[in-house]
Scaffold this active site. Structure first.
Site, PDB file in Angstrom:
ATOM      1  N   LYS A 125       0.827  -1.205   0.000  1.00 27.78           N
ATOM      2  CA  LYS A 125       0.000   0.000   0.000  1.00 27.78           C
ATOM      3  C   LYS A 125       0.864   1.258   0.000  1.00 27.78           C
ATOM      4  CE  LYS A 125      -3.956  -2.342   2.009  1.00 27.78           C
ATOM      5  NZ  LYS A 125      -3.391  -3.702   1.812  1.00 27.78           N
ATOM      6  N   LYS A 160      -8.093   1.711   5.458  1.00 30.07           N
ATOM      7  CA  LYS A 160      -7.587   0.335   5.462  1.00 30.07           C
ATOM      8  C   LYS A 160      -6.277   0.234   6.228  1.00 30.07           C
ATOM      9  CE  LYS A 160      -6.160   1.253   0.662  1.00 30.07           C
ATOM     10  NZ  LYS A 160      -6.302   0.785  -0.744  1.00 30.07           N
ATOM     11  N   ARG A 210      -7.015  -5.150 -11.942  1.00 33.45           N
ATOM     12  CA  ARG A 210      -5.701  -5.734 -11.668  1.00 33.45           C
ATOM     13  C   ARG A 210      -4.926  -5.793 -12.983  1.00 33.45           C
ATOM     14  NH1 ARG A 210      -3.466  -9.193  -8.092  1.00 33.45           N
ATOM     15  NH2 ARG A 210      -4.085  -7.559  -6.627  1.00 33.45           N
ATOM     16  N   ARG A 225     -12.358  -6.298 -11.183  1.00 31.12           N
ATOM     17  CA  ARG A 225     -13.057  -7.027 -10.128  1.00 31.12           C
ATOM     18  C   ARG A 225     -14.200  -6.143  -9.642  1.00 31.12           C
ATOM     19  NH1 ARG A 225      -7.509  -7.693  -7.145  1.00 31.12           N
ATOM     20  NH2 ARG A 225      -7.507  -5.554  -7.919  1.00 31.12           N
ATOM     21  N   ARG A 233     -16.476  -3.335  -2.045  1.00 27.10           N
ATOM     22  CA  ARG A 233     -15.158  -3.868  -2.377  1.00 27.10           C
ATOM     23  C   ARG A 233     -15.246  -4.770  -3.594  1.00 27.10           C
ATOM     24  NH1 ARG A 233     -13.958  -6.801   3.158  1.00 27.10           N
ATOM     25  NH2 ARG A 233     -16.093  -7.433   2.676  1.00 27.10           N
ATOM     26  N   ASP A 273      -3.117  -2.421  -8.714  1.00 31.60           N
ATOM     27  CA  ASP A 273      -4.553  -2.231  -8.507  1.00 31.60           C
ATOM     28  C   ASP A 273      -4.901  -0.805  -8.911  1.00 31.60           C
ATOM     29  OD1 ASP A 273      -4.699  -4.792  -7.582  1.00 31.60           O
ATOM     30  OD2 ASP A 273      -4.983  -4.258  -5.476  1.00 31.60           O
ATOM     31  N   GLU A 281      -2.723   0.275  -5.179  1.00 32.73           N
ATOM     32  CA  GLU A 281      -1.778  -0.637  -4.544  1.00 32.73           C
ATOM     33  C   GLU A 281      -0.818  -1.192  -5.591  1.00 32.73           C
ATOM     34  OE1 GLU A 281      -3.264  -3.697  -1.988  1.00 32.73           O
ATOM     35  OE2 GLU A 281      -4.867  -2.435  -1.171  1.00 32.73           O
ATOM     36  N   ASN A 283       1.115  -4.701  -5.825  1.00 33.08           N
ATOM     37  CA  ASN A 283       1.195  -6.019  -5.198  1.00 33.08           C
ATOM     38  C   ASN A 283       2.406  -6.791  -5.713  1.00 33.08           C
ATOM     39  OD1 ASN A 283      -1.617  -6.487  -3.711  1.00 33.08           O
ATOM     40  ND2 ASN A 283      -1.968  -5.294  -5.570  1.00 33.08           N
TER      41      ASN A 283
END
Length: 313
Positions: A125, A160, A210, A225, A233, A273, A281, A283
């Site tokens: 993050k 978060k 993604r 997503r 979410r 993301d 983000e 990842n």
């Protein structure tokens, strides 16, 4: 030809239709690598040498029985090994210790994907904030009062923890929300733990995208997503629906901002993301979505990854 060793969460628990590590193992086996499963907790050191307890592994794309392992044994890690470090967060002390052992393996000549030093240093993050030109308005703080003021200023925010995954412990809060105080108590532990707040991006209704990078270069399609029902979410683990899409011009611009630096750090396989026009983000621990994109677009993303690894081996 190196052996492929995989460090992952228990293989008997994965969902092969969605598991990117499994896609990598299928590809490695197709290329006639010998596969070895590092038993959970199997990394260690002996006499200053990185070692692993490993079992020979065979995989097949069959939900009724997708793997077989042989008897486990210890081996020193070194030049004969391509090690896929694919353990899911949290990046806790045990995860950090495993990356330290993998750094010793790397010094002995093993190829470790992703680079263990990068995995230690790279909070998924916070890393996005290294590219502020790509990100929504964000604050990171331990102080509930500061985060509360951020929510009041922007009216609608997503809150978060810094160490979560799969959408866990992510909250949406609006100015005046009567639950905001308890949300902040939960996230910060009474102003002891850092938490992140980002301005809410309404485009989340169209999906949390993604984008996969291989050596800094994006795959041509992303997986959006999409939140379902009353859920905000989009994470698949939170019930989101995956829908493949070609990359937009903005997606490619974000990838071009982030990709070269990820490649420089040895982050060979990365998931970005993106919500709307904003990076949220970066990842690097165990990015997913290979299987979904392969299925929807007839791709072989793990094949692209192994092409890149073999080109630099």
């Amino acid at each position: 030809m190196r052996d492929v060793l995989v460090v992952m969460d228990p293989i008997e628990s994965i969902k092969i239709a969605k598991d990117s590590t499994f896609a990598m193992l299928l590809e490695a086996q197709q290329r006639h690598y010998r596969l070895f499963y590092v038993t959970p907790g199997g990394l260690g050191m002996r006499g200053g040498i990185a070692t692993a307890e490993v079992a020979p592994l065979r995989v097949r794309d069959d939900a009724s029985g997708w793997f077989e392992t042989g008897p486990a044994s210890h081996r020193a890690l070194g030049p004969a090994d391509l090690i896929l470090m694919r353990k899911d967060p949290p990046v806790d002390p045990e995860f950090i210790h495993d990356t330290q052992i993998l750094s010793a393996a790397q010094r002995a000549g093993a190829l470790v994907v992703n680079d263990p030093a990068g995995l230690r240093d790279h909070n998924e993050k916070l890393a996005a904030l290294e590219f502020p030109q790509c990100c929504p308005i964000t604050i990171v703080s331990r102080k509930s009062s500061e985060i509360k003021a951020f929510v009041a200023e922007h009216g609608d925010a997503v809150l978060k923890p810094l160490d979560g995954m799969g959408g866990r412990s992510i909250f949406r809060a609006r100015a005046g929300d009567p639950n905001l105080n308890v949300i902040l108590e939960t996230l910060t532990g009474g102003d002891r733990h850092l938490a992140m707040a980002q301005r809410y991006i309404p485009e989340i209704v169209d999906g949390d995208k993604r984008i996969l990078l291989i050596d800094g270069v994006p795959v041509d399609y992303c997986l959006a997503r999409i939140p379902q029902g009353d859920e905000f979410r989009g994470n698949l683990a939170a019930g989101g629906r995956g829908e493949g899409r070609p990359l937009s011009e903005r997606d490619r611009w974000i990838a071009a901002q982030v990709g070269p630096e990820m490649k420089r750090r040895g982050m060979r396989f990365v998931g970005l993301d993106v919500i709307g026009d904003y990076l949220t983000e970066v990842n690097v621990t165990s990015p997913t979505c290979i299987r979904e994109l392969d299925k929807q677009f007839g791709l072989n993303i793990a094949g692209l990854l192994f092409d890149a690894l073999e080109a630099t081996a």
